[in-house]
Enzyme design. Structure first.
Site, PDB file in Angstrom:
ATOM      1  CB  CYS A 183      55.735  -1.877   9.235  1.00 43.67           C
ATOM      2  SG  CYS A 183      56.601  -0.576  10.134  1.00 43.67           S
ATOM      3  CB  CYS A 215      50.096   4.156  10.803  1.00 44.02           C
ATOM      4  SG  CYS A 215      49.128   4.890  12.061  1.00 44.02           S
ATOM      5  CB  CYS A 245      53.248   9.745  16.766  1.00 47.03           C
ATOM      6  SG  CYS A 245      53.602   8.079  16.208  1.00 47.03           S
ATOM      7  CB  CYS A 289      61.465  -1.905  13.719  1.00 49.44           C
ATOM      8  SG  CYS A 289      60.552  -3.027  14.816  1.00 49.44           S
ATOM      9  CG  ASN A 343      48.789   4.899   5.853  1.00 47.32           C
ATOM     10  OD1 ASN A 343      47.881   5.464   5.258  1.00 47.32           O
ATOM     11  ND2 ASN A 343      48.897   4.913   7.170  1.00 47.32           N
ATOM     12  N   GLY A 369      60.040   1.826  15.415  1.00 43.33           N
ATOM     13  CA  GLY A 369      60.637   0.915  16.382  1.00 43.33           C
ATOM     14  C   GLY A 369      59.636   0.199  17.266  1.00 43.33           C
ATOM     15  CB  SER A 371      50.550  -4.170  16.362  1.00 44.10           C
ATOM     16  OG  SER A 371      50.762  -2.801  16.611  1.00 44.10           O
ATOM     17  CG  LEU A 372      45.117  -9.132  16.801  1.00 44.26           C
ATOM     18  CD1 LEU A 372      45.850 -10.029  17.779  1.00 44.26           C
ATOM     19  CD2 LEU A 372      43.628  -9.047  17.184  1.00 44.26           C
ATOM     20  CG  HIS A 373      48.681  -6.110  12.389  1.00 43.89           C
ATOM     21  ND1 HIS A 373      48.016  -4.935  12.162  1.00 43.89           N
ATOM     22  CD2 HIS A 373      49.800  -5.783  13.077  1.00 43.89           C
ATOM     23  CE1 HIS A 373      48.705  -3.944  12.671  1.00 43.89           C
ATOM     24  NE2 HIS A 373      49.784  -4.427  13.241  1.00 43.89           N
ATOM     25  CB  CYS A 403      55.350  -5.854  10.643  1.00 37.88           C
ATOM     26  SG  CYS A 403      55.388  -6.189  12.402  1.00 37.88           S
ATOM     27  CD  GLU A 408      60.186   9.857   9.230  1.00 48.04           C
ATOM     28  OE1 GLU A 408      60.243  10.474   8.164  1.00 48.04           O
ATOM     29  OE2 GLU A 408      59.720   8.723   9.325  1.00 48.04           O
TER      30      GLU A 408
END
Ligand code: SAH
Ligand code: SF4
Length: 375
Positions: A118, A344, A104, A111, A301, A165, A219-221, A115, A91
Site C-alpha cells: 500500500c 485502491c 471513498c 498510515c 495496483n 489511513g 483487509s485479509l490478504h 502494509c 485524497e
C-alpha cells in the site's frame, strides 16, 4: 479560536447549543443547514433568530478543507486532493455507478500500519484527521456535485472508509463522523451503505459494533499468520484467530449478514491454490461454524516502491474459482480511476518533500504552486 461546527455530530451540536442557552431543537435546524443544504455562512440560515445567528457568527465557523487539486478520470471517477496543513494532503475519490454514487473517504494523513502493498503505508504516518476533516470530505463532495448537476437530490448514496489511513486507529474522530453520515438530519446514508474498512484493529471492531454498527470490510490478504504478519504487520498484534472471533461477534450487530474480506492479489506472494484453501479453512475451522463472508479480490495496483506485481488474470480467476466452488460469494474488484492514480492503494497524498514544504509554508500561506502542478 472559533469552533468548527463540522466537528460535531448532532448530539454534540445539541449540547453545544444548550451551552449557548438555546433549545436543543435549534441544533437540528443548524445541523440541517450545514449538512443537508451545504450552508457555510450563518447569514443564509434565515429560519434561525438573528440573535442566534450573530452569536454563532462570533463563536463558530463551518470550515471545509482547502482543495489542492481535482482530477477527472475518463471513467467518471473524480479525485480531490485536500490540504490538511503542515505539508500533508489527503485524497477523496468519487466513484459514480449506474445505481449509486460512492465516496471513498480518508481517515488519516498517512498510515501507521505499513502494509507492504500500500502506497499510503509506505508513506508512513503523519497524523490523525479530526472529525471535521473527515466529514468535510463528504460535505464538499456532496454539495459540489449537487451544484454541478444542478440538483437538490442526493448524489452520494454510499460511503466507504477506504481512502488513506486506518479508520479504527482514529476511533474517536471516526465515530462522530459516521454518526453525521448516518443521521437523517445529516446525509441519511444507510448503515448498509456505509462501510468501514479495517486491517484488523480487533478491540475497535467490537467497540464500533456498539457505537456505530455499520457495514464492515476487513483487509485479509493472507489467511496464515506467517504470511499475514509480513503483509499486514498489525497481524502480529491481532493474529488471525482473534480477528476471526471479532468478525464472528460483529455479525451479531452488523447491518448485513456477512462481512466483506478484501484480498489484494499479489503475484507469487499470496495467490496460490493453497492460499485460497487457507481462506476456506480460516473461515471454517474444524468443528466450528462458518463465518459468513463475501470475498472481494482486488487486483494489486502497482506502485514503484513496492517491488510487487499483480497476479495474472488467469491466476485471479483460478483463485476465485476455488472459493466459488466452496460456496462463497466472490467478486473481483474493477479498477476505477487508475488513469488518475485514484485506485485502491494508490493514494499517497504526499504534496512535496516535507522539509521543502515547511520552509515554503513558513514564507507563504498558500499552497506552493509546485504542489498544484504536480497533480
Ligand atoms: N486501512 C484500511 C482502509 C484503507 S485501504 C484497510 O486497510 O482496510 C483500502 C483497501 O485498499 C484495503 O483493502 C487495502 O488492503 C487495499 N489496498 C491497499 N493498497 C493496495 C494496492 N496497492 N492495490 C490494491 N489494493 C490495495
Ligand atoms: Fe494502512 Fe490500510 Fe494501507 Fe494497510 S492498506 S497501510 S492499513 S491504509
Amino acid at each position: 479560536m472559533l469552533v468548527n461546527l463540522l466537528d460535531f455530530d448532532l448530539q454534540h451540536l445539541s449540547e453545544y447549543c444548550e451551552s449557548l442557552g438555546e433549545k436543543r431543537f435549534r441544533a437540528t435546524q443548524l445541523f440541517r443547514w450545514i449538512h443537508q443544504r451545504g450552508a457555510k455562512s450563518f447569514d443564509e440560515m434565515t429560519d434561525l433568530a438573528k440573535s442566534l445567528r450573530l452569536s454563532l457568527e462570533s463563536r463558530c465557523t463551518v470550515s471545509p478543507l482547502k482543495v489542492i487539486s481535482r482530477q477527472n478520470s475518463k471513467d467518471g471517477t473524480i479525485k480531490w486532493l485536500f490540504d490538511v496543513g503542515d505539508g500533508n494532503a489527503v485524497e477523496t475519490v468519487f466513484i459514480p455507478e449506474e445505481d449509486r454514487g460512492t465516496l471513498c473517504v480518508s481517515s488519516q494523513a498517512g498510515c501507521a500500519v505499513g502494509c507492504v502493498f500500500c502506497s499510503t503505508g509506505h508513506q508512513g504516518f503523519s497524523r490523525n484527521l479530526n472529525t471535521s476533516e473527515i466529514i468535510a470530505q463528504l460535505w464538499f463532495a456532496e454539495h459540489t456535485l449537487r451544484a454541478e448537476r444542478s440538483t437538490q437530490e442526493r448524489v452520494i448514496s454510499n460511503v466507504v472508509m477506504m481512502g488513506m489511513g486506518e479508520p479504527l486507529q482514529n476511533y474517536s474522530a471516526l465515530i462522530p463522523a459516521l454518526k453525521t453520515m448516518l443521521s437523517d438530519h445529516g446525509y441519511g446514508i444507510s448503515r448498509r451503505r456505509l462501510t468501514v474498512s479495517t486491517s484488523g484493529v480487533v478491540p475497535m471492531i467490537e467497540r464500533m459494533g456498539k457505537d456505530a454498527p455499520v457495514a464492515l470490510a476487513v483487509s485479509l490478504h493472507a489467511a496464515n499468520d506467517e504470511l499475514r504478519d509480513r503483509l499486514v504487520p498489525l497481524n502480529k498484534k491481532y493474529p488471525l484467530n482473534e480477528l476471526r472471533a471479532a468478525c464472528q461477534a460483529y455479525l451479531e450487530v452488523a447491518p448485513r449478514d456477512f462481512i466483506t474480506f478484501e484480498y489484494c492479489m499479489l503475484d507469487g506472494v499470496n495467490d496460490s491454490d493453497e492460499n485460497a484453501v487457507q481462506i476456506l479453512d480460516w473461515l471454517r475451522p474444524r468443528g466450528q461454524m462458518q463465518l459468513s463472508a463475501k470475498i472481494n479480490l482486488i487486483p494489486f495496483n502497482p506502485f514503484p516502491a513496492s517491488g510487487l506485481t499483480c497476479s495474472p488474470t488467469q491466476r485471479v480467476k483460478a483463485f476465485s474459482q476455488i472459493l466459488h466452488n466452496a460456496g462463497l460469494v466472490v467478486t473481483i474488484r474493477k479498477t476505477r480511476g487508475d488513469d488518475i492514480d485514484a485506485a485502491c492503494g494508490q493514494l499517497a497524498g504526499e504534496v512535496l518533500d516535507r522539509t521543502d514544504v515547511s520552509s515554503r509554508m513558513s514564507k507563504q500561506k498558500t499552497i506552493p504552486l509546485k504542489a498544484v502542478e504536480s497533480f
